[in-house]
Enzyme design. Structure first.
Site, PDB file in Angstrom:
ATOM      1  N   CYS A  45      49.341  40.480  36.627  1.00 13.61           N
ATOM      2  CA  CYS A  45      48.329  40.051  37.592  1.00 13.61           C
ATOM      3  C   CYS A  45      47.039  39.634  36.887  1.00 13.61           C
ATOM      4  O   CYS A  45      46.282  38.835  37.411  1.00 13.61           O
ATOM      5  CB  CYS A  45      48.056  41.175  38.578  1.00 13.61           C
ATOM      6  SG  CYS A  45      47.716  42.718  37.740  1.00 13.61           S
TER       7      CYS A  45
ATOM      8  N   GLU B 184      49.023  31.304  41.373  1.00 12.66           N
ATOM      9  CA  GLU B 184      49.444  32.183  40.282  1.00 12.66           C
ATOM     10  C   GLU B 184      50.782  31.659  39.736  1.00 12.66           C
ATOM     11  O   GLU B 184      51.763  31.592  40.466  1.00 12.66           O
ATOM     12  CB  GLU B 184      49.631  33.574  40.915  1.00 12.66           C
ATOM     13  CG  GLU B 184      49.634  34.710  39.969  1.00 12.66           C
ATOM     14  CD  GLU B 184      49.802  36.053  40.701  1.00 12.66           C
ATOM     15  OE1 GLU B 184      50.337  36.088  41.828  1.00 12.66           O
ATOM     16  OE2 GLU B 184      49.394  37.064  40.117  1.00 12.66           O
TER      17      GLU B 184
ATOM     18  N   GLU C  50      46.307  46.249  45.432  1.00 11.69           N
ATOM     19  CA  GLU C  50      46.144  45.607  44.113  1.00 11.69           C
ATOM     20  C   GLU C  50      47.018  44.370  44.158  1.00 11.69           C
ATOM     21  O   GLU C  50      48.239  44.472  44.066  1.00 11.69           O
ATOM     22  CB  GLU C  50      46.616  46.546  42.991  1.00 11.69           C
ATOM     23  CG  GLU C  50      45.799  47.806  42.824  1.00 11.69           C
ATOM     24  CD  GLU C  50      44.459  47.567  42.163  1.00 11.69           C
ATOM     25  OE1 GLU C  50      44.228  46.456  41.645  1.00 11.69           O
ATOM     26  OE2 GLU C  50      43.630  48.476  42.181  1.00 11.69           O
TER      27      GLU C  50
ATOM     28  N   LYS D 199      58.220  53.606  46.841  1.00 10.78           N
ATOM     29  CA  LYS D 199      59.209  52.536  47.094  1.00 10.78           C
ATOM     30  C   LYS D 199      59.017  51.520  45.964  1.00 10.78           C
ATOM     31  O   LYS D 199      58.107  50.701  46.001  1.00 10.78           O
ATOM     32  CB  LYS D 199      58.916  51.895  48.453  1.00 10.78           C
ATOM     33  CG  LYS D 199      60.103  51.261  49.141  1.00 10.78           C
ATOM     34  CD  LYS D 199      60.816  50.169  48.362  1.00 10.78           C
ATOM     35  CE  LYS D 199      60.123  48.826  48.432  1.00 10.78           C
ATOM     36  NZ  LYS D 199      60.755  47.806  47.554  1.00 10.78           N
TER      37      LYS D 199
HETATM   38  P1  NAD Z   1      55.911  41.493  46.029  1.00 11.15           P
HETATM   39  O1  NAD Z   1      54.723  41.500  46.908  1.00 11.15           O
HETATM   40  O2  NAD Z   1      57.007  40.567  46.313  1.00 11.15           O
HETATM   41  O3  NAD Z   1      56.565  42.947  45.980  1.00 11.15           O
HETATM   42  C1  NAD Z   1      55.815  44.103  45.692  1.00 11.15           C
HETATM   43  C2  NAD Z   1      56.486  45.294  46.344  1.00 11.15           C
HETATM   44  O4  NAD Z   1      56.421  45.141  47.757  1.00 11.15           O
HETATM   45  C3  NAD Z   1      57.961  45.453  45.997  1.00 11.15           C
HETATM   46  O5  NAD Z   1      58.280  46.812  45.928  1.00 11.15           O
HETATM   47  C4  NAD Z   1      58.632  44.811  47.207  1.00 11.15           C
HETATM   48  O6  NAD Z   1      59.944  45.267  47.403  1.00 11.15           O
HETATM   49  C5  NAD Z   1      57.708  45.278  48.299  1.00 11.15           C
HETATM   50  N1  NAD Z   1      57.764  44.497  49.540  1.00 11.15           N
HETATM   51  C6  NAD Z   1      58.089  43.196  49.711  1.00 11.15           C
HETATM   52  N2  NAD Z   1      58.022  42.866  51.018  1.00 11.15           N
HETATM   53  C7  NAD Z   1      57.641  43.995  51.678  1.00 11.15           C
HETATM   54  C8  NAD Z   1      57.391  44.301  53.052  1.00 11.15           C
HETATM   55  N3  NAD Z   1      57.528  43.390  54.016  1.00 11.15           N
HETATM   56  N4  NAD Z   1      57.016  45.564  53.364  1.00 11.15           N
HETATM   57  C9  NAD Z   1      56.875  46.498  52.411  1.00 11.15           C
HETATM   58  N5  NAD Z   1      57.107  46.270  51.102  1.00 11.15           N
HETATM   59  C10 NAD Z   1      57.474  45.026  50.743  1.00 11.15           C
HETATM   60  O7  NAD Z   1      55.329  41.328  44.537  1.00 11.15           O
HETATM   61  P2  NAD Z   1      56.150  41.254  43.181  1.00 11.15           P
HETATM   62  O8  NAD Z   1      56.762  39.902  43.087  1.00 11.15           O
HETATM   63  O9  NAD Z   1      57.032  42.448  43.034  1.00 11.15           O
HETATM   64  O10 NAD Z   1      54.981  41.432  42.109  1.00 11.15           O
HETATM   65  C11 NAD Z   1      54.264  40.385  41.622  1.00 11.15           C
HETATM   66  C12 NAD Z   1      52.894  40.327  42.277  1.00 11.15           C
HETATM   67  O11 NAD Z   1      52.225  41.575  42.071  1.00 11.15           O
HETATM   68  C13 NAD Z   1      52.002  39.283  41.677  1.00 11.15           C
HETATM   69  O12 NAD Z   1      51.319  38.613  42.695  1.00 11.15           O
HETATM   70  C14 NAD Z   1      51.038  40.100  40.815  1.00 11.15           C
HETATM   71  O13 NAD Z   1      49.814  39.465  40.581  1.00 11.15           O
HETATM   72  C15 NAD Z   1      50.902  41.327  41.621  1.00 11.15           C
HETATM   73  N6  NAD Z   1      50.429  42.455  40.786  1.00 11.15           N
HETATM   74  C16 NAD Z   1      49.161  42.910  40.981  1.00 11.15           C
HETATM   75  C17 NAD Z   1      48.674  43.948  40.203  1.00 11.15           C
HETATM   76  C18 NAD Z   1      47.281  44.448  40.400  1.00 11.15           C
HETATM   77  O14 NAD Z   1      46.988  45.540  39.912  1.00 11.15           O
HETATM   78  N7  NAD Z   1      46.409  43.751  41.087  1.00 11.15           N
HETATM   79  C19 NAD Z   1      49.484  44.519  39.217  1.00 11.15           C
HETATM   80  C20 NAD Z   1      50.788  44.029  39.042  1.00 11.15           C
HETATM   81  C21 NAD Z   1      51.240  42.981  39.860  1.00 11.15           C
END
Ligand code: NAD
Length: 479
Positions: free
Chosen positions: A281, A383, A247, A172
């Site tokens: 991240c 962040e 992550e 997804k």
């Molecule tokens: P997000 O949490 O908003 O979304 C991530 C994913 O989760 C997307 O596919 C989104 O559609 C999905 N999602 C959102 N709500 C959901 C729910 N209720 N149930 C299931 N899925 C759901 O994050 P983002 O804005 O897409 O990404 C940015 C974040 O990701 C930042 O906090 C960044 O630090 C983190 N990140 C972490 C790593 C790592 O390896 N630690 C790598 C890249 C990004």
């Protein structure tokens, strides 16, 4: 405009719940319409993945390895096109888009090799007539939920070890960037993966997420994204005791001691801060600079930033693209405004590309340097996910460590010093999963990537990255 499809059980499928648009964050242009899968379709995909698991998990490691190797070769044959897709839907400069494809491919290559190295063990028993055998077996159907900031590599970093272990997957992707995911599915199909082994559903995040959480056939969720959503999934996984790898967010300290090499630290700061316009991240978010070197460091950064070109990532000389969307733009603006209102000083602010006369234009935020940052400011704790360098001065190592560890996050930290004892002392004391010691770009396929504290659970990359997709089975044998 293109109408793209989901990939379920080897079939290209429309969404029963409609479709949604994907926009270019540099121009606002609509790039494609993408399906909204209904909960029934997602449940069907889970059933298909479970059927596929029955034979994929029984395949030889060599067969799984060969499939991954073919996928790797196909990715390399399509690097330019895949990089362009990333730039179009995510905004990063094309050279970074291509870099992401190569980085993402390196996980497919690495796990094509690691597939053959999953082994169990025989443990000496306490009785002559007993044998203790330990097997590693794939956990089952895996749901992979990925973010928009690295729309290609965050998928390959998850599916390559899962497939190598013998799991089947349902991906997804983030709604902002599903096109790269669909391109990966085209290559998965060409690589000849059997139907149902790799599936893709797009659409409403919460409704798809709920199917993943409720469905007993999903044995594991692997998630990259915000800490907020990660916590929700962690709680939701409890009812079926699903395995879950997280992550999550980071708030990386970048630490420069007086004895650090100035040129190297500036290069490291630029790499760790401005890659993907600060939307990573492991982006440096708090710059702790020892007092004796602060003025030179800021001056050096300013000189470099003056030559930075910000704009559409497809323009060949672009160094810095836009932020992903309006919400991201507002968050970065809010952090800067909040810091300035509480006494921070504006050291540098780049020019913003002009918006088009009709008001359209991307979410461009200029490179910014702030000094005099304190713990009462949002930028100190949260962040930012944008191209802002907030500088916090420090005097002594002990004071520095207290400040640097004063965070709920624990993903990455960067340290610049030439003193070997200090380098090791500080690296060991930092409560972070990844330390860039005189290195602004530590991430690589063979090393463990992941965080302490609220930055996550488990690791991706290296031999550590396949473990979360394996169960351990003990067979006690009586002779
Ligand atoms: P997000 O949490 O908003 O979304 C991530 C994913 O989760 C997307 O596919 C989104 O559609 C999905 N999602 C959102 N709500 C959901 C729910 N209720 N149930 C299931 N899925 C759901 O994050 P983002 O804005 O897409 O990404 C940015 C974040 O990701 C930042 O906090 C960044 O630090 C983190 N990140 C972490 C790593 C790592 O390896 N630690 C790598 C890249 C990004």
């Amino acid at each position: 405009m293109k109408h793209l499809k989901n990939y379920i059980n080897g079939n290209w499928t429309e969404g029963d719940a409609g479709s949604f648009s994907v926009n270019n964050p540099a121009t606002g242009e609509v790039l494609a319409m993408v399906p909204k899968a209904s909960p029934e379709q997602v449940r069907g995909a889970v059933d298909d993945a479970e059927t596929a698991f029955r034979f994929w998990s029984k395949e030889t490691a060599e067969t799984r390895s060969n499939h991954l190797r073919r996928l790797y070769d196909l990715i390399l044959e399509n690097v330019e096109e895949l990089g362009r897709t990333i730039t179009l839907e995510q905004g990063k400069p094309l050279k970074e888009g291509i870099g992401e494809v190569r980085y993402g491919a390196s996980f497919v290559q690495w796990y094509s090799e690691e597939a053959k190295r999953v082994t169990g063990e025989m443990i000496p028993a306490s009785h002559k007539n007993k044998r203790i055998m330990v097997l590693k077996q794939p956990v089952g159907v895996v749901a992979a939920i990925t973010p928009w900031n690295f729309p290609f590599a965050m998928i390959t970093r998850k599916i390559a070890p899962a497939l190598a272990a013998g799991c089947t997957v349902i991906i997804k992707p983030a709604s902002q960037t599903p096109i790269s995911a669909i391109k990966i599915m085209e290559l998965v199909e060409k690589a000849g993966f059997p139907k149902g082994v790799v599936n893709l559903v797009t659409g409403d995040a919460a409704s798809i997420g709920n199917v993943f959480l409720d469905h007993k056939k999903i044995k594991k969720i692997t998630f990259t994204g915000s800490t907020e959503v990660g916590k929700e999934l962690y709680r939701g996984a409890a009812d079926t005791v699903k395995r879950i790898s997280l992550e999550l967010g980071g708030h990386a300290p970048f630490i420069l001691f007086d004895d650090g090499k100035l040129f190297d630290s500036i290069q490291g700061a630029l790499a760790s801060k401005f890659r993907n316009c600060g939307q990573a991240c492991i982006s440096s978010n708090r710059f702790y600079v020892q007092q004796g070197i602060q003025a030179e460091f800021i001056e050096g950064l300013k000189i470099q930033l003056k030559s930075f070109r910000q704009g559409n990532g497809l323009t060949s000389d672009t160094d810095l693209g836009p932020l992903i969307d309006q919400r991201a733009y507002e968050k970065v603006s809010d952090h800067v405004t909040d810091a300035l209102s509480k006494g921070a000083a504006l050291e540098y602010r780049g020019d913003i590309p002009a918006k088009k006369p009709n008001g359209e234009g991307g979410y461009f935020y200029p490179p910014t340097i702030l000094s005099g940052i304190g713990p009462d400011m949002k930028i100190y704790r949260e962040e930012t996910f944008g191209p802002v360098i907030p500088i916090i001065p420090f005097r002594e190592e002990e004071e520095l460590l207290t400040m640097a560890n004063d965070s709920d996050y624990g993903l990455a930290a960067y340290v610049y010093t030439q003193d070997l004892s200090r380098a090791l002392r500080v690296s060991e004391a930092l409560e972070y999963g990844i330390i860039g010691l005189n290195d602004g770009a530590p991430s690589t396929a063979q090393a463990p990537f992941g965080g302490f504290k609220e930055s996550g659970i488990d690791r991706e990359g290296g031999h550590y990255g396949i473990e979360p997709f394996l169960e351990t089975k003990y067979i006690s044998i009586g002779l």
